[in-house]
Design a protein around this motif. Structure first.
Motif, PDB file in Angstrom:
ATOM      1  N   SER A 257       1.106  10.753   2.798  1.00 26.06           N
ATOM      2  CA  SER A 257       0.620  11.092   4.140  1.00 26.06           C
ATOM      3  C   SER A 257      -0.386  10.079   4.657  1.00 26.06           C
ATOM      4  N   GLY A 258      -0.876   9.183   3.741  1.00 22.68           N
ATOM      5  CA  GLY A 258      -1.761   8.106   4.191  1.00 22.68           C
ATOM      6  C   GLY A 258      -3.221   8.284   3.857  1.00 22.68           C
ATOM      7  N   ILE A 259      -3.551   9.088   2.850  1.00 26.12           N
ATOM      8  CA  ILE A 259      -4.969   9.321   2.551  1.00 26.12           C
ATOM      9  C   ILE A 259      -5.686   8.069   2.073  1.00 26.12           C
ATOM     10  N   TYR A 260      -4.925   7.093   1.528  1.00 30.29           N
ATOM     11  CA  TYR A 260      -5.551   5.862   1.041  1.00 30.29           C
ATOM     12  C   TYR A 260      -5.459   4.704   2.033  1.00 30.29           C
ATOM     13  N   GLU A 261      -4.790   4.923   3.122  1.00 31.35           N
ATOM     14  CA  GLU A 261      -4.625   3.871   4.123  1.00 31.35           C
ATOM     15  C   GLU A 261      -5.784   3.892   5.117  1.00 31.35           C
ATOM     16  N   PRO A 262      -5.978   2.818   5.886  1.00 26.81           N
ATOM     17  CA  PRO A 262      -7.067   2.814   6.876  1.00 26.81           C
ATOM     18  C   PRO A 262      -7.033   4.059   7.751  1.00 26.81           C
ATOM     19  N   GLY A 263      -8.165   4.734   7.847  1.00 23.57           N
ATOM     20  CA  GLY A 263      -8.245   5.978   8.596  1.00 23.57           C
ATOM     21  C   GLY A 263      -8.058   7.207   7.735  1.00 23.57           C
ATOM     22  N   GLY A 264      -7.539   7.030   6.513  1.00 24.36           N
ATOM     23  CA  GLY A 264      -7.361   8.155   5.601  1.00 24.36           C
ATOM     24  C   GLY A 264      -8.674   8.556   4.955  1.00 24.36           C
ATOM     25  N   LYS A 265      -8.764   9.819   4.502  1.00 22.78           N
ATOM     26  CA  LYS A 265     -10.042  10.323   3.992  1.00 22.78           C
ATOM     27  C   LYS A 265     -10.459   9.694   2.674  1.00 22.78           C
ATOM     28  N   GLU A 266      -9.538   9.039   1.964  1.00 19.13           N
ATOM     29  CA  GLU A 266      -9.886   8.393   0.694  1.00 19.13           C
ATOM     30  C   GLU A 266      -9.665   6.881   0.765  1.00 19.13           C
ATOM     31  N   PHE A 267      -9.701   6.347   1.947  1.00 14.37           N
ATOM     32  CA  PHE A 267      -9.512   4.899   2.118  1.00 14.37           C
ATOM     33  C   PHE A 267     -10.569   4.137   1.318  1.00 14.37           C
ATOM     34  N   GLY A 268     -10.116   3.142   0.573  1.00 14.24           N
ATOM     35  CA  GLY A 268     -11.015   2.317  -0.225  1.00 14.24           C
ATOM     36  C   GLY A 268     -11.185   2.794  -1.648  1.00 14.24           C
ATOM     37  N   LYS A 269     -10.704   4.002  -1.974  1.00 12.90           N
ATOM     38  CA  LYS A 269     -10.862   4.535  -3.329  1.00 12.90           C
ATOM     39  C   LYS A 269      -9.893   3.885  -4.323  1.00 12.90           C
ATOM     40  N   VAL A 270      -8.754   3.408  -3.837  1.00 13.53           N
ATOM     41  CA  VAL A 270      -7.766   2.756  -4.694  1.00 13.53           C
ATOM     42  C   VAL A 270      -7.367   1.426  -4.056  1.00 13.53           C
ATOM     43  N   GLU A 271      -6.651   0.629  -4.827  1.00 11.38           N
ATOM     44  CA  GLU A 271      -6.249  -0.690  -4.335  1.00 11.38           C
ATOM     45  C   GLU A 271      -4.736  -0.776  -4.189  1.00 11.38           C
ATOM     46  N   PRO A 272      -4.223  -1.091  -2.997  1.00 12.51           N
ATOM     47  CA  PRO A 272      -2.782  -1.317  -2.859  1.00 12.51           C
ATOM     48  C   PRO A 272      -2.412  -2.647  -3.520  1.00 12.51           C
ATOM     49  N   ILE A 273      -1.474  -2.627  -4.459  1.00 11.72           N
ATOM     50  CA  ILE A 273      -1.157  -3.855  -5.192  1.00 11.72           C
ATOM     51  C   ILE A 273       0.205  -4.421  -4.818  1.00 11.72           C
ATOM     52  N   ALA A 274       1.005  -3.654  -4.092  1.00  7.95           N
ATOM     53  CA  ALA A 274       2.300  -4.141  -3.602  1.00  7.95           C
ATOM     54  C   ALA A 274       2.833  -3.132  -2.602  1.00  7.95           C
ATOM     55  N   TYR A 275       3.719  -3.619  -1.744  1.00  8.90           N
ATOM     56  CA  TYR A 275       4.361  -2.736  -0.767  1.00  8.90           C
ATOM     57  C   TYR A 275       5.870  -2.806  -0.941  1.00  8.90           C
ATOM     58  N   LEU A 276       6.494  -1.621  -0.994  1.00  9.32           N
ATOM     59  CA  LEU A 276       7.934  -1.491  -1.159  1.00  9.32           C
ATOM     60  C   LEU A 276       8.505  -0.695   0.000  1.00  9.32           C
ATOM     61  N   THR A 277       9.811  -0.543  -0.002  1.00  8.49           N
ATOM     62  CA  THR A 277      10.426   0.416   0.902  1.00  8.49           C
ATOM     63  C   THR A 277      10.181   1.814   0.338  1.00  8.49           C
ATOM     64  N   ARG A 278      10.434   2.830   1.145  1.00  9.97           N
ATOM     65  CA  ARG A 278      10.270   4.211   0.651  1.00  9.97           C
ATOM     66  C   ARG A 278      11.199   4.468  -0.534  1.00  9.97           C
ATOM     67  N   GLU A 279      12.422   3.970  -0.434  1.00  6.93           N
ATOM     68  CA  GLU A 279      13.370   4.120  -1.537  1.00  6.93           C
ATOM     69  C   GLU A 279      12.879   3.379  -2.779  1.00  6.93           C
ATOM     70  N   GLY A 280      12.311   2.208  -2.561  1.00  5.38           N
ATOM     71  CA  GLY A 280      11.800   1.429  -3.679  1.00  5.38           C
ATOM     72  C   GLY A 280      10.685   2.152  -4.411  1.00  5.38           C
ATOM     73  N   LEU A 281       9.830   2.862  -3.670  1.00  6.14           N
ATOM     74  CA  LEU A 281       8.762   3.621  -4.308  1.00  6.14           C
ATOM     75  C   LEU A 281       9.334   4.688  -5.234  1.00  6.14           C
ATOM     76  N   GLU A 282      10.326   5.444  -4.754  1.00  9.03           N
ATOM     77  CA  GLU A 282      10.908   6.497  -5.587  1.00  9.03           C
ATOM     78  C   GLU A 282      11.527   5.914  -6.851  1.00  9.03           C
ATOM     79  N   GLU A 283      12.176   4.765  -6.738  1.00  3.27           N
ATOM     80  CA  GLU A 283      12.753   4.118  -7.910  1.00  3.27           C
ATOM     81  C   GLU A 283      11.661   3.677  -8.870  1.00  3.27           C
ATOM     82  N   ALA A 284      10.568   3.154  -8.322  1.00  2.94           N
ATOM     83  CA  ALA A 284       9.457   2.723  -9.171  1.00  2.94           C
ATOM     84  C   ALA A 284       8.868   3.904  -9.929  1.00  2.94           C
TER      85      ALA A 284
END
Length: 428
Positions: A257-284
């Protein structure tokens, strides 16, 4: 480590009430004794290195933890142990059901067919598994459990002896540029106890052979920055998250839902290390380890690190699962380990994922499949695990390889068995 929705989810929970009392216990196979034990197919002796192991064998005798833990060599005591109900536990160390060892384990013998495996790859996994015992026994007492094999008189030292002997044989045979004796079923039958593993599945008592599922590492395109195509992040936890367990409050759906993205309530608590497609995330999330080919031309392995503490629910589709994994960059395919930096580096073709708590880490497995002239034997090591295997006395997951897509993966595994007769090897 690789995880599939019907196979396994990584766990790193510790096992309760294990007391360490004997650090630095050492054992040595002498050359002369080893020569007597091995087949006379080599003109030179196998050299087995002296090893040190932090031997933690004093365990508090709680009913849920030590049923089936019998360090004995007498046949009469082994018979008693085999008929004693072993209490099977799940990933949270909770009792699930009981089973007599004799219902699952029995004396066996390999048929006369060549045992297949890549020599260097098997040596790699055996050595890394043995080193895990040496380096992390104190921190990870789960691996000290004798588990169900204890009902057959198999001790922790038997497991270590098996690993050491195989490592020594492989090193010598590779150094002499010859096919290893571990591929000879006659050598195996002469030097190892061959324990037949009959599948035990309370929901399906008719199943006798082990189900052999397969997992893989897949390559996926991705980006180091968020784009319109690669818009779903995989995140890494920061160092302070080992004490701040904020991430256990959120489901996978919360994260998406975006809690770790800019504007999310936990933004900055974790580090995004790569970006995939939505399907790619489920496979990962299903596979556990992925190889990302980035848009800038670079590539890297990423492995699951820690999860949000929510159990995986069998029968629920992957997109509806609430369990969520955080990743970390790694230098190889990783298997079992109590933490990300300690995980065992593994290789395809010689690695199985299985029930480490009840069957055991480092168990050497030979699976038999096919008929007549098409009979096949394949050897590997239980060096990986997951939630789908806790508990699981009827299934192993075979690490098949690295693939570009599901089509290539499916084509390869069509040659492998869905069910197989399984044997566990223990050095005599």
């Amino acid at each position: 480590m690789s995880i599939r929705f019907n196979r396994k989810l990584l766990l790193t929970l510790g096992f309760a009430t294990v007391s360490l009392v004997s650090l630095g216990s050492t054992y040595l196979y002498t050359q002369s004794k080893t020569q007597q034990q091995i087949s006379q197919t080599s003109s030179q002796p196998v050299r087995v290195l002296t090893t040190s192991f932090q031997n933690a064998l004093t365990v508090q005798q709680t009913s849920d933890e030590n049923i089936g833990k019998h360090n004995t060599t007498s046949s009469s005591k082994e018979l008693v142990a085999a008929s004693t109900p072993y209490k099977v536990i799940d990933e949270f160390k909770k009792y699930k059901f009981s089973v007599n060892g004799s219902q699952v384990l029995s004396s066996g013998k390999l048929p006369t067919a060549k045992v297949n495996f890549n020599q260097k790859d098997l040596l790699f996994v055996l050595s890394n598994t043995r080193k895990y015992y040496q380096d992390y026994a104190k921190q990870d007492p789960d691996i000290l459990r004798t588990g169900l094999l204890g009902t057959s008189g198999v001790t922790l030292q038997d497991t270590l002896k098996t690993l050491d002997f195989m490592i020594a044989v492989l090193k010598e045979d590779i150094a002499n540029n010859r096919a290893t004796r571990l591929q000879d079923p006659n050598f195996i039958n002469a030097n190892f106890r061959v324990i037949k593993w009959t599948a035990y599945k309370p929901q399906n008592p008719e199943q006798k052979r082990l189900r052999i599922t397969k997992y893989a590492v897949f390559t996926y395109p991705g980006s180091r920055k968020k784009t319109s195509t690669y818009n779903t992040a995989i995140y890494s936890l920061k160092d302070n998250s080992r004490t701040d367990k904020f991430y256990t409050r959120y489901t996978k759906q919360d994260v998406l839902s975006g809690i770790y993205e800019p504007g999310g309530k936990e933004f900055g608590k974790v580090e995004p290390i790569a970006y995939l497609t939505r399907e790619g995330l489920e496979e990962a999330l299903m596979q556990g380890t992925i190889l990302i080919n980035f848009t800038d031309g670079s590539k890297a392995f990423f492995n699951v690190d820690r999860n949000n503490g929510i159990p995986y629910i069998r029968g629920v589709k992957p997109t509806a699962q609430k369990r969520y994994w955080y990743f970390k960059k790694v230098d190889a395919i990783k298997g079992y380990g109590y933490k990300i930096d300690a995980k065992i580096s593994i290789k395809p073709g010689v690695t199985f994922a299985g029930d480490v708590l009840n069957i055991g880490l480092g168990r050497v497995i030979v699976m038999e499949y096919g008929q007549g002239r098409n009979k096949r034997l394949r050897m590997g090591v239980i060096a990986d695990t997951g939630g789908a295997f806790l508990p699981n006395l009827y299934q192993l997951d075979f690490l098949a390889g690295i693939f570009k897509n599901q089509k290539d993966f499916g084509r390869y595994i069509s040659q492998l068995p869905e069910y197989a007769t399984a044997y566990i090897l223990v050095k005599k």
